[in-house]
Structure formats: structure tokens, C-alpha cells
Scaffold this active site. Structure first.
Site, short mmCIF file in Angstrom:
data_model
loop_
_atom_site.label_atom_id
_atom_site.label_comp_id
_atom_site.label_asym_id
_atom_site.label_seq_id
_atom_site.Cartn_x
_atom_site.Cartn_y
_atom_site.Cartn_z
N VAL A 1 0.90 -1.19 0.25
CA VAL A 1 0.05 0.30 -0.24
C VAL A 1 0.84 0.81 0.22
O VAL A 1 0.72 2.50 -0.87
CB VAL A 1 -0.91 -0.22 1.08
CG1 VAL A 1 -1.47 1.43 1.14
CG2 VAL A 1 -2.17 -1.18 0.96
N ARG B 1 -6.64 -2.76 -5.54
CA ARG B 1 -6.38 -4.78 -5.60
C ARG B 1 -5.09 -4.87 -5.94
O ARG B 1 -4.39 -3.74 -7.20
CB ARG B 1 -7.36 -5.09 -6.89
CG ARG B 1 -8.47 -4.80 -5.89
CD ARG B 1 -9.87 -4.79 -7.48
NE ARG B 1 -9.61 -3.76 -8.63
CZ ARG B 1 -10.00 -4.11 -10.33
NH1 ARG B 1 -10.62 -4.95 -10.59
NH2 ARG B 1 -9.72 -2.44 -10.66
N LYS C 1 -14.68 1.57 4.79
CA LYS C 1 -13.13 0.80 4.33
C LYS C 1 -14.35 -0.97 4.65
O LYS C 1 -13.18 -1.30 4.25
CB LYS C 1 -11.70 0.80 5.44
CG LYS C 1 -10.86 -0.38 5.06
CD LYS C 1 -10.81 -0.43 3.31
CE LYS C 1 -9.24 -1.47 2.78
NZ LYS C 1 -9.23 -1.49 1.75
N CYS D 1 -6.22 -8.63 2.86
CA CYS D 1 -7.27 -8.07 3.82
C CYS D 1 -8.48 -8.85 3.38
O CYS D 1 -9.32 -8.54 4.49
CB CYS D 1 -7.53 -6.94 2.72
SG CYS D 1 -5.68 -5.80 2.15
N LYS E 1 -8.38 -10.99 6.66
CA LYS E 1 -7.88 -9.92 8.24
C LYS E 1 -9.21 -9.41 8.29
O LYS E 1 -9.66 -9.20 9.26
CB LYS E 1 -6.85 -9.27 8.42
CG LYS E 1 -6.44 -8.87 7.80
CD LYS E 1 -5.61 -7.25 7.79
CE LYS E 1 -5.36 -6.11 7.09
NZ LYS E 1 -5.94 -5.02 7.17
N ARG F 1 -0.38 -14.27 0.62
CA ARG F 1 -0.68 -14.10 2.16
C ARG F 1 -2.92 -14.80 1.89
O ARG F 1 -2.87 -15.13 1.26
CB ARG F 1 -0.84 -13.14 2.42
CG ARG F 1 0.94 -12.39 3.17
CD ARG F 1 0.41 -10.80 2.89
NE ARG F 1 0.23 -10.02 2.06
CZ ARG F 1 0.56 -8.63 2.35
NH1 ARG F 1 0.69 -7.94 3.17
NH2 ARG F 1 0.48 -8.26 1.58
C1 UDX Z 1 -9.47 -6.91 -1.92
C2 UDX Z 1 -10.02 -5.06 -2.28
O1 UDX Z 1 -10.37 -5.46 -3.95
C3 UDX Z 1 -9.47 -3.49 -1.98
O2 UDX Z 1 -10.48 -2.88 -2.62
C4 UDX Z 1 -9.14 -3.79 -0.99
O3 UDX Z 1 -8.27 -2.56 -0.76
C5 UDX Z 1 -7.78 -4.08 -0.95
O4 UDX Z 1 -8.66 -6.26 -0.74
P1 UDX Z 1 -7.55 -8.22 -3.11
O5 UDX Z 1 -6.85 -8.64 -2.30
O6 UDX Z 1 -5.75 -7.24 -3.94
O7 UDX Z 1 -7.90 -6.03 -3.28
O8 UDX Z 1 -7.87 -9.17 -4.02
P2 UDX Z 1 -9.37 -8.99 -5.05
O9 UDX Z 1 -9.04 -8.42 -5.94
O10 UDX Z 1 -10.61 -8.08 -4.34
O11 UDX Z 1 -10.06 -10.65 -4.89
C6 UDX Z 1 -9.55 -10.44 -3.12
C7 UDX Z 1 -9.62 -12.30 -3.07
O12 UDX Z 1 -11.19 -12.25 -3.72
C8 UDX Z 1 -8.84 -13.13 -3.91
O13 UDX Z 1 -8.35 -13.90 -2.85
C9 UDX Z 1 -9.17 -12.87 -5.00
O14 UDX Z 1 -9.21 -14.39 -5.80
C10 UDX Z 1 -11.07 -13.87 -4.58
N1 UDX Z 1 -11.98 -13.58 -5.83
C11 UDX Z 1 -12.19 -11.94 -6.20
C12 UDX Z 1 -12.68 -14.57 -6.45
O15 UDX Z 1 -12.86 -15.50 -5.85
N2 UDX Z 1 -14.03 -14.09 -7.24
C13 UDX Z 1 -13.78 -12.52 -7.37
O16 UDX Z 1 -14.87 -12.68 -8.49
C14 UDX Z 1 -13.04 -11.64 -7.15
#
Ligand code: UDX
Length: 439
Positions: free
Chosen positions: A11, A154, A207, A263, A266, A331
Site C-alpha cells: 500500500v 486491488r 473501508k 485484506c 483479516k 498471503r
Molecule cells: C481487495 C479489495 O478488492 C481492495 O479494494 C482492498 O483495498 C484490498 O483487498 P485484493 O485483496 O488485492 O483487493 O484482491 P481482489 O481482487 O479484491 O480479490 C480478493 C480475493 O477474492 C482473491 O482471493 C480473489 O481470488 C477472490 N475473488 C475475487 C474471487 O474469488 N472471485 C471474484 O470474482 C473476485
């Protein structure tokens, strides 16, 4: 503006580099001397598309610097961002605030002129009050103001998410601080990016509520996928059909092995703890945490089932280890549950990931690592897709079949077309795609 960013992780580094690219003067303060040394040489220690180029360009322009010395960097800064980690406290599940409080104490020692202290780390609702109390122990209250400015980045799309956000949320209760924040985010305001000004606690709640809602949406489609398998419906059509309703929206309706990352796991856990302490238990979220945890184990059982009920003595090829594509982040990755379960069932696992192997090696003992997808699949009794990297979508499926000792593919991300897989003679097992998807 002169900005200090405390924490140069996923971040802090993205936020610092983007703020520098907006034209601000940014100094990232990092306790890890070796990381600062690498960053000073323009070597970015994390994989985030476009980040290296952004860091190098802004370093060259003299707008971005790295140091371990907050004392020197902080004096004269108009805004000091706290972007340190707030991991889950082991066993307890609530957010570990040690690093945030340490940063607050250090900031108190460098406040001279009016300074805006910006909490970008994900913190429990009300945490801004505690940060304010800590700083006020050492600095006059009129010399600083604490603001909440959560990130919605993301991994894999973090730079775009910072520069073209759906919204910037600013929790602020001081007019001077509001003006500083307006100037910091002026480039976004100019592009009509909506900036939401609210109270600090509402910002902190936005958030958590955002992340938890997204995690819930993913968990919802995962359970619908399981039902589709039992009842013969195709979850991809269901996802498309419900997503066209703009009250639902098409994103985050892709079923998979469960969510991971730094994220969702947690933040969902932390919110359940916070809600329980506030005597307002958030039962939907308590359930989704349990559903998501159990799903990862269920995926291992799915793989065993696809292999005829046993993987003992079998070579299982795993494509993708990171929790999502376009990152090296392991993670809470589903692979960290699925692979050990397969090993416990007697399988020898060989794995490949375009970016995650360096991190995964220390997390997955006993796993053999391959240099590319075909080498990974070579001689395996089944192939399993855990992470939907684009390069796996592009594999030559006839060549995949020729590599495998048995034509079995378990696709936990539905990246391959059922018809093509059947036509090629695979036993193709995927997620939620009706009776055909069970292979
Ligand atoms: C997330 C939030 O999207 C972001 O706004 C926040 O600031 C941080 O956490 P991130 O963890 O980078 O971002 O990944 P993201 O793309 O949101 O996916 C999170 C999890 O959900 C991943 O394990 C992904 O594989 C899963 N996911 C996401 C799915 O299984 N299906 C989906 O359609 C979307």
C-alpha cells in the site's frame, strides 16, 4: 505538498509513488534498511505491474525518496501517511495495531508546524481516536489533525485503482486538514473523481464494510456454484444473469477456491471481533469466514474425487499458487490449504507459478517446483488450476493432454471451455458448471 509515507509495502509504496506522480514531494520511510537500499537503487521488492517504472520515473524527477529516518523526513511535511501493516492478531483475529501506534509515537516527535496525520492502513473503527490520543501525549493538539483515508487498491491493479479510483474516502473533522487533503487529491478532484468527505469513524467503517461486502459477494457465488453442481445449472450463466441487474453488478461473481490475500481474510475476521465486542454481532460475516475457510479444504476433496477417490502415490501438478494473478502475494492463498491437504492424502505435488514460487518455496515444504506450466504438467496424474494466470488460459490444451500421464484437469477458476475439454477427451472437473462440470 511535502508528504511522508510511513511504510513502503504493497500500500505505502504504491500510494507514495502515485502521490509523487501527482507532483507532490514524497519521502517513503521504511524501517527495513535493506529494503530502503534496494528502493534507492530503483529495485522494487514486490511484484505490482507498472510499479517499478513509476518508482524509477519519480525518483529520477526528484519527487520520490526513501529513508529509514522519519526524524529528518518528517520535519516540514504537511502530511504524514501511516501505511504500515495491521495483520490479524494470532488466535484473537482482531487487527494488530502495534505498528500503527509505533508510527504515531514517532510522528509525535517530529510535529513542528501544522501536520495532517493520515491513516491509510486498514484500522478498526475508532482507531483514529487512539492515534490522536497517542500523538497528543507528546505534541500540542493544535499542531496536528488525524485523518482517515483508507485504500481501495486491488493487488495487480493497484496503480490504476489509485489514479482512477471509484472514490476517495476522507474521514476528517478539522477544516485545515480538509484543505490539505483537498490539495493532496486535487489531481483526482480535477478528473471528477468523487471525493467523499465524512467523519473519521464513518471512513473507517466504509473501508471495512466495502471489503467485507466484496468478500460476501464472492462467498455467495461460491455457494451458488456448489448448488449449481448439484442441480445441473451453470454458474457462469447464473453469474451473468444476476450481474446484469445493476443493483447487483457483474464484478466479484466469479466462483473459485475461496478468497485469500492480505485484506479479505483479516478484515472479515477483524470486523466480526469488533462487532462482537460492540455487542452487535455481525452474524452474516461470521458465517462467511467459516464458509470460506471450509471451502479451501473442500477443494482438496474435489481434486481427490476427480482422481477416482485417492491421490495416494500420485503426482499432482498445481498451476498457480498466489492468491490471485498479477501478484507474487501468497498471503492466505487457497494453495496454502489445498496443497498440504493433497500431500497429507499421499500425493506428490509439483507446482508452478509465474511470480509466486520465490515466496511459496518457504511456505510449501515437500513441494517440487517447475519452471513452466508444461514442465509442471509433464507426467502428472492430474493437473489442477488454482490461480487464473493469463498464461494458463493460453496453454495449448492438446499439448497439455500429451504432457499428462492421465487426462484429468481440475479447474478451480473455470478458465477452460467445457466443450473443448470434453472434445479433447479430458476428465474435466470445474466449479459450478452443472452436471457436465463434474467431469
Ligand atoms: C481487495 C479489495 O478488492 C481492495 O479494494 C482492498 O483495498 C484490498 O483487498 P485484493 O485483496 O488485492 O483487493 O484482491 P481482489 O481482487 O479484491 O480479490 C480478493 C480475493 O477474492 C482473491 O482471493 C480473489 O481470488 C477472490 N475473488 C475475487 C474471487 O474469488 N472471485 C471474484 O470474482 C473476485
Amino acid at each position: 505538498m511535502r508528504i511522508v509515507m510511513i511504510g513502503a509495502g504493497y500500500v505505502g509504496l504504491v500510494s507514495g509513488a502515485c502521490l509523487a506522480d501527482f507532483g507532490h514531494e514524497v519521502v517513503c520511510v521504511e524501517v527495513d534498511e535493506s529494503k530502503v537500499a534496494k528502493l534507492r537503487q530503483g529495485r522494487v521488492p514486490i511484484y505490482e505491474p507498472g510499479l517499478s517504472e513509476l518508482v524509477l520515473a519519480n525518483q529520477a524527477a526528484g519527487r520520490l525518496a526513501f529513508t529509514t529516518n522519519l526524524e529528518a523526513a518528517g520535519r516540514g511535511a504537511e502530511a504524514i501517511f501511516i501505511a504500515v501493516g495491521t495483520p490479524s492478531l494470532a488466535e484473537v483475529g482482531s487487527a494488530d495495531m502495534r505498528f500503527v501506534h509505533e508510527a504515531a509515537r514517532n510522528i509525535a516527535n517530529v510535529v513542528e508546524n501544522f501536520t495532517v496525520v493520515v491513516i491509510k492502513s486498514t484500522v478498526p473503527i475508532g482507531a483514529g481516536d487512539e492515534v490522536e490520543r497517542i500523538i497528543a501525549e507528546r505534541a500540542p493538539r493544535e499542531k496536528f489533525a488525524v485523518v482517515s483515508n483508507p485504500e481501495f487498491l486491488r493487488e495487480g491493479a493497484a496503480i490504476a485503482d489509485f489514479k482512477r479510483p471509484d472514490r476517495v474516502v476522507i474521514g476528517v473533522e478539522d477544516d485545515r486538514a480538509r484543505e490539505v487533503m483537498r490539495q493532496i487529491y486535487q489531481p483526482i478532484e480535477r478528473n471528477d473523481g468523487p471525493i467523499v468527505y465524512t467523519s473519521r469513524r464513518s471512513s473507517e467503517m466504509i473501508k471495512y464494510a466495502s471489503n467485507v461486502f466484496l468478500a460476501m459477494k464472492v462467498t455467495f457465488i461460491n455457494e451458488i456454484a456448489d448448488l449449481c453442481e448439484r442441480l445441473g445449472a451453470d454458474v457462469l450463466d447464473v453469474s451473468h444473469g444476476i450481474g446484469l441487474d445493476d443493483r447487483i453488478g457483474r464484478k466479484f461473481l466469479n466462483p473459485g477456491p475461496g478468497f485469500g490475500g492480505s485484506c479479505f481474510p483479516k478484515d472479515t475476521l477483524a470486523l466480526t471481533k469488533l462487532a462482537a465486542e460492540a455487542k452487535a454481532p455481525i452474524r452474516l460475516v461470521e458465517t462467511l469466514v467459516d464458509v470460506n475457510d471450509k471451502r479451501k479444504t473442500a477443494m482438496a476433496a474435489k481434486i481427490v474425487g476427480a482422481c477416482g477417490g485417492s491421490v495416494a502415490g500420485k503426482r499432482i501438478a498445481v498451476l498457480g499458487l498466489t492468491y490471485k494473478p498479477k501478484t507474487d502475494d501468497m498471503r492466505d492463498a487457497p494453495s496454502l490449504v489445498i496443497v498440504p491437504e493433497l500431500q497429507a492424502a499421499g500425493a506428490h505435488v509439483v507446482a508452478y507459478d509465474p511470480e509466486g514460487v520465490g515466496t511459496a518455496k518457504s511456505l510449501l515444504p515437500g513441494v517440487e517446483f517447475a519452471d513452466n506450466a508444461y514442465a509442471c504438467l509433464n507426467g502428472a496424474d492430474a493437473g489442477v488450476v488454482i490461480t487464473e494466470w493469463d498464461e494458463f488460459r493460453a496453454l495449448d490444451l492438446a499439448r497439455v493432454k500429451a504432457c499428462l500421464a492421465a487426462p484429468i484437469i481440475v479447474d478451480l477458476r473455470n478458465i477452460y471451455p467445457i466443450e473443448a475439454m470434453k472434445a479433447l477427451g479430458f476428465r474435466y472437473v470445474c466449479v459450478g458448471r452443472g452436471f457436465g462440470g463434474e467431469g
